[in-house]
Design a protein around this motif. Structure first.
Motif, PDB file in Angstrom:
ATOM      1  N   GLU A   1       0.711  -1.244  -0.205  1.00 19.94           N
ATOM      2  CA  GLU A   1      -0.135   0.207   0.101  1.00 19.94           C
ATOM      3  C   GLU A   1       1.061   0.936   0.252  1.00 19.94           C
ATOM      4  N   THR A   2       1.970   0.859   0.535  1.00 18.08           N
ATOM      5  CA  THR A   2       3.178   2.426   0.547  1.00 18.08           C
ATOM      6  C   THR A   2       3.504   2.393  -0.533  1.00 18.08           C
ATOM      7  N   ALA A   3       4.183   1.555  -0.897  1.00 15.81           N
ATOM      8  CA  ALA A   3       4.144   1.330  -2.687  1.00 15.81           C
ATOM      9  C   ALA A   3       3.991   2.061  -3.475  1.00 15.81           C
ATOM     10  N   ARG A   4       2.240   1.767  -3.357  1.00 18.00           N
ATOM     11  CA  ARG A   4       1.019   2.798  -4.519  1.00 18.00           C
ATOM     12  C   ARG A   4       1.043   3.879  -4.000  1.00 18.00           C
ATOM     13  N   VAL A   5       1.140   4.347  -2.651  1.00 16.14           N
ATOM     14  CA  VAL A   5       0.889   5.329  -2.227  1.00 16.14           C
ATOM     15  C   VAL A   5       1.776   6.111  -2.967  1.00 16.14           C
ATOM     16  N   LEU A   6       2.938   6.132  -2.465  1.00 13.04           N
ATOM     17  CA  LEU A   6       4.316   6.885  -3.142  1.00 13.04           C
ATOM     18  C   LEU A   6       4.593   6.647  -4.320  1.00 13.04           C
ATOM     19  N   GLY A   7       3.828   5.576  -5.310  1.00  9.42           N
ATOM     20  CA  GLY A   7       3.974   5.577  -6.496  1.00  9.42           C
ATOM     21  C   GLY A   7       6.072   4.733  -6.664  1.00  9.42           C
ATOM     22  N   ILE A   8       6.542   4.343  -5.724  1.00 12.00           N
ATOM     23  CA  ILE A   8       7.564   3.848  -6.101  1.00 12.00           C
ATOM     24  C   ILE A   8       7.195   2.231  -5.569  1.00 12.00           C
ATOM     25  N   PRO A   9       8.498   1.134  -6.293  1.00  4.58           N
ATOM     26  CA  PRO A   9       8.505  -0.427  -5.893  1.00  4.58           C
ATOM     27  C   PRO A   9       8.540  -0.235  -4.454  1.00  4.58           C
ATOM     28  N   ALA A  10       8.044  -1.672  -3.978  1.00  2.00           N
ATOM     29  CA  ALA A  10       7.826  -2.513  -2.690  1.00  2.00           C
ATOM     30  C   ALA A  10       9.363  -2.667  -2.397  1.00  2.00           C
ATOM     31  N   GLY A  11      10.233  -2.777  -2.790  1.00  2.00           N
ATOM     32  CA  GLY A  11      11.697  -2.878  -2.586  1.00  2.00           C
ATOM     33  C   GLY A  11      12.822  -1.521  -1.429  1.00  2.00           C
ATOM     34  N   THR A  12      11.684  -0.935  -2.798  1.00  2.00           N
ATOM     35  CA  THR A  12      12.187   0.615  -2.113  1.00  2.00           C
ATOM     36  C   THR A  12      11.526   0.946  -0.333  1.00  2.00           C
ATOM     37  N   VAL A  13      10.499   0.859  -0.636  1.00  2.00           N
ATOM     38  CA  VAL A  13      10.589   0.866   0.392  1.00  2.00           C
ATOM     39  C   VAL A  13      10.372  -0.039   1.851  1.00  2.00           C
ATOM     40  N   LYS A  14      10.670  -1.388   1.395  1.00  2.00           N
ATOM     41  CA  LYS A  14      11.263  -1.827   2.918  1.00  2.00           C
ATOM     42  C   LYS A  14      12.663  -1.090   3.054  1.00  2.00           C
ATOM     43  N   SER A  15      13.258  -1.301   1.912  1.00  2.00           N
ATOM     44  CA  SER A  15      14.774  -0.608   2.085  1.00  2.00           C
ATOM     45  C   SER A  15      15.251   1.068   3.139  1.00  2.00           C
ATOM     46  N   ARG A  16      14.536   1.647   2.559  1.00  2.00           N
ATOM     47  CA  ARG A  16      14.013   3.280   2.865  1.00  2.00           C
ATOM     48  C   ARG A  16      13.857   2.822   4.195  1.00  2.00           C
ATOM     49  N   ARG A  17      12.830   1.939   4.836  1.00  2.00           N
ATOM     50  CA  ARG A  17      12.047   1.529   6.611  1.00  2.00           C
ATOM     51  C   ARG A  17      13.393   0.825   7.075  1.00  2.00           C
ATOM     52  N   HIS A  18      14.217   0.134   6.608  1.00  3.70           N
ATOM     53  CA  HIS A  18      15.518  -0.637   7.144  1.00  3.70           C
ATOM     54  C   HIS A  18      16.288   0.617   7.298  1.00  3.70           C
ATOM     55  N   TYR A  19      16.743   1.197   6.709  1.00  2.00           N
ATOM     56  CA  TYR A  19      17.872   2.408   6.800  1.00  2.00           C
ATOM     57  C   TYR A  19      17.184   3.160   7.522  1.00  2.00           C
ATOM     58  N   ALA A  20      15.976   4.324   7.732  1.00  2.00           N
ATOM     59  CA  ALA A  20      15.379   5.104   8.879  1.00  2.00           C
ATOM     60  C   ALA A  20      15.631   4.245   9.826  1.00  2.00           C
ATOM     61  N   LEU A  21      14.768   2.794  10.384  1.00  2.00           N
ATOM     62  CA  LEU A  21      15.153   2.690  11.153  1.00  2.00           C
ATOM     63  C   LEU A  21      16.330   2.335  11.789  1.00  2.00           C
TER      64      LEU A  21
ATOM     65  N   GLU B   1      21.051   7.272  16.675  1.00  2.39           N
ATOM     66  CA  GLU B   1      20.862   8.121  16.647  1.00  2.39           C
ATOM     67  C   GLU B   1      20.268   8.355  18.158  1.00  2.39           C
ATOM     68  N   ALA B   2      19.059   7.403  18.654  1.00  2.00           N
ATOM     69  CA  ALA B   2      18.962   7.237  20.028  1.00  2.00           C
ATOM     70  C   ALA B   2      20.397   6.758  20.462  1.00  2.00           C
ATOM     71  N   GLY B   3      20.746   6.319  20.166  1.00  4.45           N
ATOM     72  CA  GLY B   3      21.553   5.354  21.553  1.00  4.45           C
ATOM     73  C   GLY B   3      23.250   6.085  21.830  1.00  4.45           C
ATOM     74  N   GLU B   4      23.461   6.998  20.785  1.00  4.42           N
ATOM     75  CA  GLU B   4      24.459   8.450  20.820  1.00  4.42           C
ATOM     76  C   GLU B   4      23.182   9.636  22.809  1.00  4.42           C
ATOM     77  N   ASN B   5      21.854   9.426  22.057  1.00  3.72           N
ATOM     78  CA  ASN B   5      21.644  10.124  22.675  1.00  3.72           C
ATOM     79  C   ASN B   5      21.966   9.895  24.024  1.00  3.72           C
ATOM     80  N   ILE B   6      21.211   8.264  24.507  1.00  5.42           N
ATOM     81  CA  ILE B   6      21.552   8.087  25.846  1.00  5.42           C
ATOM     82  C   ILE B   6      22.645   7.902  26.735  1.00  5.42           C
TER      83      ILE B   6
END
Length: 173
Positions: free
Chosen positions: A137-157, A163-168
């Motif tokens: 659904e995210t791929a369809r809404v954003l107009g990008i391939p599903a693999g790109t959605v998985k990759s962006r989500r993985h790298y974002a997390l 960053e959270a570890g550095e803050n701690i």
């Protein structure tokens, strides 16, 4: 005093109608009105301003005054904490109030971490986590391939975790 009782009959009726009852509270209001009448009569007698012909009248200012006093007493009783069954006990006084400081701080930190992500990474996280959409659904809404959605989500997390570890680590040091 007989005429006062006729005027107080109207006062009792006002109380009963206001509360839909005819029992002890009406008698309590009647007694309070009688106390006020007595104190007012004594005050007027001391000042020499009492007119006996008006004292027992059921019309005019005395009757209006009685009804006004009754209405005010009824309103006071209805607004009182006792009428709303509010009580403050010892157990209520020592209860700690909820502290939302942690939630506010976490929200500020999370907002700061999300701002460090690129627009594309934030957009994918928004659709997958906050909107609850699937990868397709995210791929369809954003107009990008599903693999790109998985990759962006993985790298974002991963970025958020690091960053959270550095803050701690900064807070602990």
């Amino acid at each position: 005093m007989h005429q006062y009782h006729r005027g107080l009959g109207a006062a009792r009726l006002v109380w009963a109608e206001a509360n839909g009852i005819r029992d002890r509270p009406a008698e309590a209001v009647t007694a309070a009105v009688m106390r006020r009448v007595r104190s007012r009569v004594l005050l007027l007698q001391q000042e020499g301003k009492i007119r006996p012909e008006r004292l027992y009248s059921t019309e005019g200012s005395v009757r209006g005054w009685l009804l006004t006093v009754t209405r005010n007493l009824v309103v006071d009783r209805m607004r009182s904490a006792v009428a709303r069954h509010e009580t403050v006990g010892a157990e209520d006084k020592d209860m700690p109030l909820p502290d939302h400081t942690g939630a506010v701080l976490a929200s500020v930190v999370a907002t700061g971490l999300l701002r460090r992500l690129s627009h594309e990474h934030r957009e994918v996280l928004l659709h997958t986590y906050l909107c609850g959409r699937t990868v397709q659904e995210t791929a369809r809404v954003l107009g990008i391939p599903a693999g790109t959605v998985k990759s962006r989500r993985h790298y974002a997390l991963n970025i958020l975790r690091s960053e959270a570890g550095e803050n701690i680590r900064r807070e602990v040091a």
